[in-house]
Design a protein around this motif. Structure first.
Motif, PDB file in Angstrom:
ATOM      1  N   LEU A 153      10.387   4.255   1.966  1.00  0.00           N
ATOM      2  CA  LEU A 153      11.130   3.866   3.173  1.00  0.00           C
ATOM      3  C   LEU A 153      11.914   5.033   3.770  1.00  0.00           C
ATOM      4  O   LEU A 153      11.970   5.183   4.986  1.00  0.00           O
ATOM      5  CB  LEU A 153      12.063   2.694   2.854  1.00  0.00           C
ATOM      6  N   ARG A 154      12.496   5.876   2.904  1.00  0.00           N
ATOM      7  CA  ARG A 154      13.226   7.027   3.440  1.00  0.00           C
ATOM      8  C   ARG A 154      12.278   7.989   4.135  1.00  0.00           C
ATOM      9  O   ARG A 154      12.584   8.545   5.186  1.00  0.00           O
ATOM     10  CB  ARG A 154      13.983   7.744   2.316  1.00  0.00           C
ATOM     11  N   ASN A 155      11.122   8.175   3.552  1.00  0.00           N
ATOM     12  CA  ASN A 155      10.127   9.066   4.153  1.00  0.00           C
ATOM     13  C   ASN A 155       9.681   8.561   5.524  1.00  0.00           C
ATOM     14  O   ASN A 155       9.501   9.331   6.463  1.00  0.00           O
ATOM     15  CB  ASN A 155       8.914   9.196   3.230  1.00  0.00           C
ATOM     16  N   ASP A 156       9.509   7.257   5.622  1.00  0.00           N
ATOM     17  CA  ASP A 156       8.961   6.680   6.856  1.00  0.00           C
ATOM     18  C   ASP A 156      10.007   6.442   7.937  1.00  0.00           C
ATOM     19  O   ASP A 156       9.647   6.195   9.090  1.00  0.00           O
ATOM     20  CB  ASP A 156       8.255   5.349   6.538  1.00  0.00           C
ATOM     21  N   THR A 157      11.286   6.493   7.572  1.00  0.00           N
ATOM     22  CA  THR A 157      12.309   6.221   8.588  1.00  0.00           C
ATOM     23  C   THR A 157      12.975   7.494   9.104  1.00  0.00           C
ATOM     24  O   THR A 157      13.745   7.441  10.058  1.00  0.00           O
ATOM     25  CB  THR A 157      13.412   5.293   8.035  1.00  0.00           C
ATOM     26  N   VAL A 158      12.692   8.624   8.493  1.00  0.00           N
ATOM     27  CA  VAL A 158      13.266   9.884   8.956  1.00  0.00           C
ATOM     28  C   VAL A 158      12.280  10.546   9.911  1.00  0.00           C
ATOM     29  O   VAL A 158      11.282  11.121   9.499  1.00  0.00           O
ATOM     30  CB  VAL A 158      13.592  10.830   7.782  1.00  0.00           C
ATOM     31  N   ALA A 159      12.534  10.436  11.192  1.00  0.00           N
ATOM     32  CA  ALA A 159      11.645  11.015  12.202  1.00  0.00           C
ATOM     33  C   ALA A 159      12.078  12.451  12.467  1.00  0.00           C
ATOM     34  O   ALA A 159      13.159  12.712  12.954  1.00  0.00           O
ATOM     35  CB  ALA A 159      11.715  10.189  13.490  1.00  0.00           C
ATOM     36  N   ASN A 218       0.827  -1.206   0.000  1.00  0.00           N
ATOM     37  CA  ASN A 218       0.000   0.000   0.000  1.00  0.00           C
ATOM     38  C   ASN A 218       0.867   1.264   0.000  1.00  0.00           C
ATOM     39  O   ASN A 218       0.569   2.257  -0.670  1.00  0.00           O
ATOM     40  CB  ASN A 218      -0.909   0.003   1.228  1.00  0.00           C
ATOM     41  N   GLY A 219       1.979   1.197   0.744  1.00  0.00           N
ATOM     42  CA  GLY A 219       2.858   2.348   0.861  1.00  0.00           C
ATOM     43  C   GLY A 219       3.524   2.734  -0.440  1.00  0.00           C
ATOM     44  O   GLY A 219       3.816   3.906  -0.682  1.00  0.00           O
ATOM     45  N   LEU A 220       3.775   1.759  -1.314  1.00  0.00           N
ATOM     46  CA  LEU A 220       4.364   2.071  -2.612  1.00  0.00           C
ATOM     47  C   LEU A 220       3.432   2.943  -3.453  1.00  0.00           C
ATOM     48  O   LEU A 220       3.884   3.732  -4.270  1.00  0.00           O
ATOM     49  CB  LEU A 220       4.698   0.781  -3.372  1.00  0.00           C
ATOM     50  N   VAL A 221       2.142   2.804  -3.213  1.00  0.00           N
ATOM     51  CA  VAL A 221       1.168   3.642  -3.919  1.00  0.00           C
ATOM     52  C   VAL A 221       1.164   5.045  -3.318  1.00  0.00           C
ATOM     53  O   VAL A 221       1.221   6.043  -4.030  1.00  0.00           O
ATOM     54  CB  VAL A 221      -0.242   3.022  -3.859  1.00  0.00           C
ATOM     55  N   THR A 222       1.100   5.119  -1.975  1.00  0.00           N
ATOM     56  CA  THR A 222       1.037   6.437  -1.324  1.00  0.00           C
ATOM     57  C   THR A 222       2.356   7.209  -1.427  1.00  0.00           C
ATOM     58  O   THR A 222       2.398   8.398  -1.100  1.00  0.00           O
ATOM     59  CB  THR A 222       0.652   6.304   0.169  1.00  0.00           C
ATOM     60  N   SER A 223       3.418   6.554  -1.904  1.00  0.00           N
ATOM     61  CA  SER A 223       4.677   7.283  -2.132  1.00  0.00           C
ATOM     62  C   SER A 223       4.499   8.357  -3.198  1.00  0.00           C
ATOM     63  O   SER A 223       5.256   9.329  -3.237  1.00  0.00           O
ATOM     64  CB  SER A 223       5.781   6.310  -2.564  1.00  0.00           C
TER      65      SER A 223
END
Length: 419
Positions: free
Chosen positions: A394-400, A348-353
């Motif tokens: 993944l970069r978007n979701d791992t950068v807090a 799902n996340g590949l779409v919302t990217s």
């Protein structure tokens, strides 16, 4: 006039071939290589054909070889990483004699970011150059130290080309061996593009202000300037003005929908909105609450305006619907307090990217180079597209970041107030 002078230098038959590599690197780093794409391609093709004999007949230093490797790979030529073996000693490590060659180490450092799987020598080179550049940054002049530190944070090709051009112009201006004519050309070109960008941003700001959406949907982020910066990233060249404006508008619309689904709407409301987008008809507006009617109309008007201008928006609509459905899936997970398995989340996340939705709009403003053939290629989801979507997600979701935490708290407050 200056452009013609630079073209003459590039095509000069008497100029040493590997010296042209250095000149091409300068054109790229100063942000003016887009003026000479055909000429650069011809020169690199000629250099690549004669590369083996050039390397055999000349004892080039680290800077020249690393620069050639970087520029050739950046333009799609498969230069072997074995060329760096000459800089290793009998123990298998890099020679200590190159540790004081700042320009060579910088060029090798930048070259390592064009490595492929299994190129161990470039993995070693990255660790080696980073270690020694950190030391050299403390020992160099402020001018050079500042450039090294910035390069260690973000190498040249990983940043926006316009930002890198500005940074390199300032660096090159202080170089003793600078070419004054080239520097003047780079400055004039940079300022010329800045004027164009200001005009485009002014147009976007008027569009955004006139829409009054920011006032009516005050729970959402106002990101029009940020969206425009994103649009400059993939295509800064002046001829892609239409594409930049369309992409910036589209990113702002996606931001509105993302903020609505993530931090404001109830699950019943997002269900109705998703169904309305699937129907893609103004008649579907009756099932929506008042604030969503504003968002729905705003979205449909954006696509209607493109169609009036003669654009075929079929593919763009398809990817937009896919994106909204993916947002709805995330909203359901949140509402049901459901923690998806990693594979399920990633699908799902590949779409919302956004790496299917945003290129679909980008292409509309690049009609001179993008046609049905290119769109069909993208629709097959080739490796490079899959990789871009994965990296982005993944970069978007791992950068807090602290601002994201604030947004989460703000979203929670908005949703509670709305409910």
């Amino acid at each position: 006039m200056l452009k013609e002078k630079m073209k003459d230098v590039l095509e000069q038959p008497t100029k040493e071939l590997m010296g042209k590599i250095e000149f091409i690197k300068l054109l790229c780093h100063l942000g003016v290589s887009y003026h000479f794409q055909n000429e650069i391609e011809d020169q690199l093709n000629h250099i690549f054909i004669h590369l083996f004999e050039l390397l055999e007949d000349n004892n080039y230093d680290l800077n020249i070889i690393a620069t050639a490797f970087q520029i050739l790979r950046e333009h799609g030529y498969k230069m072997s990483s074995d060329v760096f073996n000459k800089f290793k000693d009998s123990d298998g490590g890099f020679k200590k004699t190159i540790t004081n060659d700042v320009k060579g180490l910088l060029s090798l450092y930048e070259a390592t970011f064009f490595r492929g799987h299994g190129e161990d020598i470039l993995d070693e080179a990255l660790a080696f150059t980073r270690q020694h550049l950190e030391i050299l940054a403390e020992q160099s002049s402020p001018h050079l130290a500042n450039y090294i530190k910035k390069a260690l944070v973000l190498p040249f090709h990983r940043n926006l080309e316009r930002l890198e051009a500005k940074k390199y112009i300032a660096f090159y201006e202080e170089e003793e061996s600078k070419d004054e004519t080239l520097l003047r050309f780079a400055k004039l070109d940079y300022n010329r593009l800045q004027l164009l960008y200001r005009q485009e941003l002014a147009s976007l700001s008027r569009w955004w202000k006139d829409s009054d959406v920011a006032e009516k949907l005050d729970y959402s982020r106002d990101r029009i300037v940020e969206a425009y910066m994103w649009a400059i990233g993939p295509h800064f060249e002046p001829q892609y003005s239409v594409s930049r404006i369309l992409v910036a508008k589209y990113i702002e619309i996606l931001t509105l929908i993302d903020d609505t689904y993530d931090g404001y709407a109830t699950i019943d409301e997002v269900q109705h909105f998703t169904a309305a987008v699937e129907r893609w008809n103004i008649g579907a507006i009756d099932d929506l609450p008042e604030y969503m009617k504003i968002l729905y109309k705003f979205t449909l008007n954006f696509f209607d305006e493109m169609e009036k201008d003669g654009y075929n928006t079929c593919y763009a609509k398809e990817t937009f619907k896919e994106m909204v459905k993916a947002y709805y899936v995330e909203a359901q997970w949140f509402n049901n307090k459901y923690m998806p398995a990693f594979d399920e989340y990633l699908r799902n996340g590949l779409v919302t990217s956004g790496y299917r939705a945003i290129p679909a709009i980008t292409f509309l403003g690049m009609e001179n180079i993008v046609g049905a053939k290119e769109i069909q290629w993208v629709e097959t989801n080739p490796k490079i597209i899959r990789a871009a979507r994965l990296i982005s997600r993944l970069r978007n979701d791992t950068v807090a970041r602290e601002d994201e935490k604030k947004e989460e708290r703000w979203s929670s407050k908005c949703r509670l107030l709305h409910e």
